[in-house]
Scaffold this motif. Structure first.
Motif, short mmCIF file in Angstrom:
data_model
loop_
_atom_site.label_atom_id
_atom_site.label_comp_id
_atom_site.label_asym_id
_atom_site.label_seq_id
_atom_site.Cartn_x
_atom_site.Cartn_y
_atom_site.Cartn_z
N SER A 50 21.52 -16.92 -1.20
CA SER A 50 20.01 -16.97 -0.96
C SER A 50 19.47 -15.63 -1.16
CB SER A 50 19.95 -17.47 0.46
OG SER A 50 18.44 -17.31 0.71
N THR B 173 21.67 -12.63 0.59
CA THR B 173 22.62 -12.78 1.67
C THR B 173 24.11 -12.85 1.07
OG1 THR B 173 23.05 -15.27 0.82
CG2 THR B 173 21.54 -14.78 2.75
N ASN C 141 15.58 -13.65 -1.34
CA ASN C 141 14.00 -13.67 -1.18
C ASN C 141 13.48 -12.23 -1.62
OD1 ASN C 141 13.68 -16.00 0.46
ND2 ASN C 141 15.29 -15.33 1.56
N ASP D 167 24.44 -9.11 4.80
CA ASP D 167 23.40 -9.48 4.05
C ASP D 167 22.88 -7.97 3.45
OD1 ASP D 167 21.90 -11.96 5.97
OD2 ASP D 167 23.48 -12.05 4.52
#
Length: 115
Positions: free
Chosen positions: A56, A51, A58, A32
């Motif tokens: 994913s 990731t 964020n 990640d």
């Protein structure tokens, strides 16, 4: 292991910069990747995380809608596109690679937002 950030510099408020972090010495696609920043008044902040497969993503609340993190596993590189920059975005920006057992940091690239 190396993480080499580039792309920082001086930009006017409202401007854009694209940071890059070139990785070597480890299996990039299994880690990640994150961008952090460090400024005197705020300490270390997590900017964004993507990731290993890029599924994913964020962002810190203050960066949502302005910053975009992406990665190219074929080039072992992670990027941070920063738009609508504000003076409070001034900081040293660091690239981080993390897995269950390893955590690597780059040396950072400075970003200064000022008129």
């Amino acid at each position: 292991v190396q993480l080499v950030e580039s792309g920082g510099g001086l930009v006017q408020p409202g401007g854009s910069l694209r940071l890059s972090c070139a990785a070597s010495g480890f299996t990039f696609s299994t880690f990640d990747m994150s961008w952090y920043r460090l400024s005197p008044g705020k300490g270390r902040e997590l900017v964004a995380t993507i990731t290993s497969a890029g599924i994913s993503i964020n962002y810190a609340d203050s960066m949502k809608g302005r910053f975009t993190i992406s990665r190219d596993n074929a080039k072992n590189t992670v990027y941070l596109q920063m738009n609508s920059l504000k003076p409070e975005d001034t900081a040293m920006y660091y690239c981080n690679a993390a897995s269950t057992w390893r955590n690597y940091w780059g040396q950072g690239t400075p970003v200064t937002v000022s008129s």
